[in-house]
Design a protein around this motif. Structure first.
Motif, PDB file in Angstrom:
ATOM      1  N   PHE A 133       6.628 -13.901   3.416  1.00  0.00           N
ATOM      2  CA  PHE A 133       5.920 -13.354   3.901  1.00  0.00           C
ATOM      3  C   PHE A 133       4.045 -13.941   4.716  1.00  0.00           C
ATOM      4  O   PHE A 133       3.766 -13.371   5.672  1.00  0.00           O
ATOM      5  CB  PHE A 133       5.384 -11.634   3.169  1.00  0.00           C
ATOM      6  N   ALA A 134       3.656 -14.410   3.608  1.00  0.00           N
ATOM      7  CA  ALA A 134       1.781 -15.174   3.714  1.00  0.00           C
ATOM      8  C   ALA A 134       2.671 -15.670   5.266  1.00  0.00           C
ATOM      9  O   ALA A 134       1.383 -16.148   5.877  1.00  0.00           O
ATOM     10  CB  ALA A 134       1.455 -15.525   2.606  1.00  0.00           C
ATOM     11  N   PHE A 175      -2.457  -7.823   1.982  1.00  0.00           N
ATOM     12  CA  PHE A 175      -1.507  -7.799   2.251  1.00  0.00           C
ATOM     13  C   PHE A 175      -0.580  -8.389   0.895  1.00  0.00           C
ATOM     14  O   PHE A 175       0.526  -7.761   0.636  1.00  0.00           O
ATOM     15  CB  PHE A 175      -0.224  -7.612   3.259  1.00  0.00           C
ATOM     16  N   VAL A 176      -0.660  -9.777   0.761  1.00  0.00           N
ATOM     17  CA  VAL A 176      -0.313 -10.052  -0.335  1.00  0.00           C
ATOM     18  C   VAL A 176      -0.299  -9.551  -1.482  1.00  0.00           C
ATOM     19  O   VAL A 176       0.510  -9.710  -2.312  1.00  0.00           O
ATOM     20  CB  VAL A 176      -0.440 -11.783  -0.171  1.00  0.00           C
ATOM     21  N   GLY A 177      -1.239  -8.907  -1.190  1.00  0.00           N
ATOM     22  CA  GLY A 177      -2.243  -8.713  -3.079  1.00  0.00           C
ATOM     23  C   GLY A 177      -1.223  -7.176  -3.148  1.00  0.00           C
ATOM     24  O   GLY A 177      -1.040  -6.771  -3.896  1.00  0.00           O
ATOM     25  N   ILE A 178      -1.243  -5.878  -1.793  1.00  0.00           N
ATOM     26  CA  ILE A 178      -1.108  -5.110  -2.132  1.00  0.00           C
ATOM     27  C   ILE A 178       1.459  -5.367  -1.937  1.00  0.00           C
ATOM     28  O   ILE A 178       1.771  -4.525  -3.263  1.00  0.00           O
ATOM     29  CB  ILE A 178      -0.293  -4.215  -0.740  1.00  0.00           C
ATOM     30  N   ILE A 179       1.226  -6.702  -1.672  1.00  0.00           N
ATOM     31  CA  ILE A 179       3.125  -6.779  -2.224  1.00  0.00           C
ATOM     32  C   ILE A 179       3.485  -6.839  -3.502  1.00  0.00           C
ATOM     33  O   ILE A 179       3.820  -7.107  -4.334  1.00  0.00           O
ATOM     34  CB  ILE A 179       3.745  -7.583  -1.450  1.00  0.00           C
ATOM     35  N   ALA A 180       2.519  -8.064  -3.818  1.00  0.00           N
ATOM     36  CA  ALA A 180       2.664  -8.364  -5.390  1.00  0.00           C
ATOM     37  C   ALA A 180       2.710  -7.677  -6.331  1.00  0.00           C
ATOM     38  O   ALA A 180       2.969  -6.948  -7.213  1.00  0.00           O
ATOM     39  CB  ALA A 180       0.938  -9.349  -5.761  1.00  0.00           C
ATOM     40  N   LEU A 185       4.704  -3.513 -10.123  1.00  0.00           N
ATOM     41  CA  LEU A 185       5.359  -2.359 -11.116  1.00  0.00           C
ATOM     42  C   LEU A 185       6.893  -2.598 -11.273  1.00  0.00           C
ATOM     43  O   LEU A 185       6.979  -1.909 -11.830  1.00  0.00           O
ATOM     44  CB  LEU A 185       4.652  -1.296  -9.898  1.00  0.00           C
ATOM     45  N   ILE A 186       7.602  -2.485 -10.265  1.00  0.00           N
ATOM     46  CA  ILE A 186       8.925  -2.409  -9.878  1.00  0.00           C
ATOM     47  C   ILE A 186      10.091  -3.484 -11.002  1.00  0.00           C
ATOM     48  O   ILE A 186      10.482  -3.138 -11.344  1.00  0.00           O
ATOM     49  CB  ILE A 186       9.096  -2.284  -8.531  1.00  0.00           C
ATOM     50  N   TYR A 187      10.025  -4.961 -10.693  1.00  0.00           N
ATOM     51  CA  TYR A 187      10.715  -5.600 -11.263  1.00  0.00           C
ATOM     52  C   TYR A 187       9.748  -6.186 -12.641  1.00  0.00           C
ATOM     53  O   TYR A 187      10.251  -6.431 -12.929  1.00  0.00           O
ATOM     54  CB  TYR A 187      10.161  -7.069 -10.527  1.00  0.00           C
TER      55      TYR A 187
END
Length: 206
Positions: A133-134, A175-180, A185-187
């Protein structure tokens, strides 16, 4: 008789009443929990794939993709889409294989190895997705700046290149911070549960 002795007798009676699980029963419980967790990892990866596929379809239906092609980025966009799908499908297959392996596990040692393998696969999936993504965002910006005529026609040439790069890097960082955070949280919840199961299996092996 003092209070401490009464408590000791109470604990003793509780131990006698509580069911004593065998090694095999404990192993089967951990196996069932681990299998369920890996199944959820597999299911979530499919949901993520369907989400991205749906967004791609929406962009094409609403004409956003056509606008990208007008800006001489059709080939770049196509390559990026293919790579993203390849990455997602590859890891979906790996998650499924991990799930099948854990389901058919018949020993504590093998189950521990499969748990480690699954957690490693999830970490690879997260880091590869974030890196892709980055790289995609940064590559898209550079492509627009240096290889599209529309950017130059709209006055983009007047903006310093260094400023564009700095703004792009800041945006990527956000954006990377949000995705991370999303992946954590999920995985992260699921992999931490797998880690707990692994530690329980270690106790069985002692």
């Amino acid at each position: 008789m003092d209070e401490l002795e009464l408590l000791k007798q109470g604990w003793k009676r509780q131990e006698d009443v509580l069911p004593k699980l065998s090694y095999k029963e404990i192993y089967q419980m951990i196996l069932k929990k681990s299998s369920s967790i890996v199944k959820w990892i597999f299911v979530i990866s499919i949901i993520e794939f369907l989400l991205w596929a749906s967004l791609d379809i929406i962009f094409r239906v609403t004409g956003v993709h056509a606008e990208v092609e007008k800006e001489s980025m059709g080939t770049f966009s196509l390559i990026a889409s293919i790579l993203s799908y390849v990455i997602l499908i590859y890891f979906i297959i790996r998650f499924y294989l991990n799930y099948k392996k854990i389901q058919s596990t018949d020993s504590t040692k093998v189950l521990m190895e499969n748990i480690i393998r699954t957690r490693r696969t999830v970490k690879q999936y997260i880091w590869i997705n974030i890196s892709f993504f980055a790289t995609l965002m940064f590559g898209t910006t550079l492509y627009m700046v240096f290889f599209t005529e529309e950017f130059q026609k709209n006055g983009g040439g007047e903006t310093p290149i260094w400023l564009i790069i700095v703004v792009t890097l800041i945006t990527i960082g956000v954006f990377v911070g949000i995705i991370a955070l999303f992946y954590r949280l999920i995985y992260g919840i699921l992999t931490r549960r797998l880690k707990r199961n692994y530690k329980e299996l270690e106790k069985l092996e002692i």
